[in-house]
Enzyme design. Sequence first.
Site, PDB file in Angstrom:
ATOM      1  CD  GLN A   1      -2.420  -1.286   2.760  1.00 38.74           C
ATOM      2  OE1 GLN A   1      -3.411  -0.647   3.064  1.00 38.74           O
ATOM      3  NE2 GLN A   1      -1.810  -2.100   3.609  1.00 38.74           N
ATOM      4  CG  ASN A   2       4.127   1.246   2.369  1.00 36.32           C
ATOM      5  OD1 ASN A   2       3.047   1.458   2.916  1.00 36.32           O
ATOM      6  ND2 ASN A   2       5.097   0.568   2.956  1.00 36.32           N
ATOM      7  CB  VAL A   3       3.019   6.105  -2.291  1.00 41.91           C
ATOM      8  CG1 VAL A   3       1.580   5.641  -2.463  1.00 41.91           C
ATOM      9  CG2 VAL A   3       3.128   7.009  -1.049  1.00 41.91           C
TER      10      VAL A   3
ATOM     11  CG  HIS B   1      -2.976   2.646  -1.786  1.00 42.56           C
ATOM     12  ND1 HIS B   1      -3.000   2.540  -0.411  1.00 42.56           N
ATOM     13  CD2 HIS B   1      -4.091   2.016  -2.230  1.00 42.56           C
ATOM     14  CE1 HIS B   1      -4.087   1.870  -0.045  1.00 42.56           C
ATOM     15  NE2 HIS B   1      -4.756   1.538  -1.121  1.00 42.56           N
TER      16      HIS B   1
ATOM     17  CB  CYS C   1      -0.592  18.701 -19.009  1.00 40.84           C
ATOM     18  SG  CYS C   1      -0.434  17.570 -20.383  1.00 40.84           S
TER      19      CYS C   1
ATOM     20  N   GLY D   1       2.910  -4.550   8.983  1.00 37.18           N
ATOM     21  CA  GLY D   1       2.926  -3.104   9.200  1.00 37.18           C
ATOM     22  C   GLY D   1       1.766  -2.341   8.607  1.00 37.18           C
ATOM     23  CB  THR D   2      -1.091  -2.740   6.856  1.00 33.51           C
ATOM     24  OG1 THR D   2      -2.314  -2.073   6.506  1.00 33.51           O
ATOM     25  CG2 THR D   2      -1.299  -4.247   6.850  1.00 33.51           C
TER      26      THR D   2
ATOM     27  CD  GLU E   1       0.842  -0.531  19.255  1.00 30.68           C
ATOM     28  OE1 GLU E   1      -0.080  -0.843  20.040  1.00 30.68           O
ATOM     29  OE2 GLU E   1       1.927  -0.034  19.624  1.00 30.68           O
TER      30      GLU E   1
END
Length: 243
Positions: A97-99, A115, A142, A182-183, A210
């Site tokens: 999910q990381n960018v 993502h 553009c 880690g999500t 957690e």
Amino acid sequence: MIDLPGHLAHADRIVVFTGAGISAESGIATFRAPDGIWAQFKPEELANIDAFMANPERVWQWYQYRRHVVESATPNAGHRAIADLEQFIPRVDVVTQNVDGLHRAAGSTHVHELHGSLIAHRCLECGRPYEIAPDEQHVPQCPECGGLIRPGVVWFGEELPADVWDAAEAATRECDLFLSVGTSTIVYPAASLPFLAIRLGKYVIEVNPESTDFSRYADRSVRETAGVAMPQIAEQLYALRNQ
Ligand code: BJW
Ligand code: ZN
């Protein structure tokens, strides 16, 4: 040491599903922690198309700042352990999910960025990709159609890239072991993947210091940081395959 069940010696296809927590030890803030990215900025204020249209410069500055953070970050032991799995597991799909691009930087080769990417940009109007200058302070336009240039990330209310989603879902269906690392597992449709893996009877390990809404469904919850747990998990998988 993290003891894994012996049948994982035959896990030839692994999916590693990651979120912001995998990059925390590279110095990139997670989203929902008290000191996280959204402690100051609410997602509805910045990570959606309405926010961009209402104040493109404000949203642009925020992404510009995050791009700088990411450009000076390097992969940590968690990213590297995931990349190293490719040395002895026939197929490893990283569904992230990381960018921030850190899985590729660590050497993972099958990376599915659900993502999008902080580094990629495109025209809001015609969709053409746009290469930004290193220090583009203001929202560029553009050269083809004059439309505003936007970050190549997936904002709330937007569809995930269909080809990436299809590949991530197929990898989940075909895997023998699914790791969720880690999500917070609260943003959909990405968060449906670990639940799909459980429904299909895959062995699922969650790595997160957690507990999350997903924890009680996982076959195994490892309450450790990714930088500590992932090298141990990789080592265990290697030992199981070579005993
Ligand atoms: C560690 C650690 C360490 C810490 N080691 N672990 C109900 C109401 C309103 C909307 C919806 C709804 N139900 C569903 C929706 C839709 C919405 C959604 O899911 N909302 C939820 C919040 C409820 N989803 C969408 O809009 C998606 N699109 C969609 O559904 O399209 C269909 C559609 C289209 C049109 C109309 C209707 C439907 C798109 C979602 C896009 C999400 N984009 C973001 C921003 C990307 C751009 C940017 O970066 O700015 O993606 S949101 C943000 O959250 C980001 C992340 O990828 C994503 C997930 O967060 P993640 O990675 O889990 O991070 P955290 O911070 O939450 O958790 C970190 C975890 O790490 C914690 O658990 C820590 O404990 C742990 N940790 N240190 C290991 N060292
Ligand atoms: Zn254009």
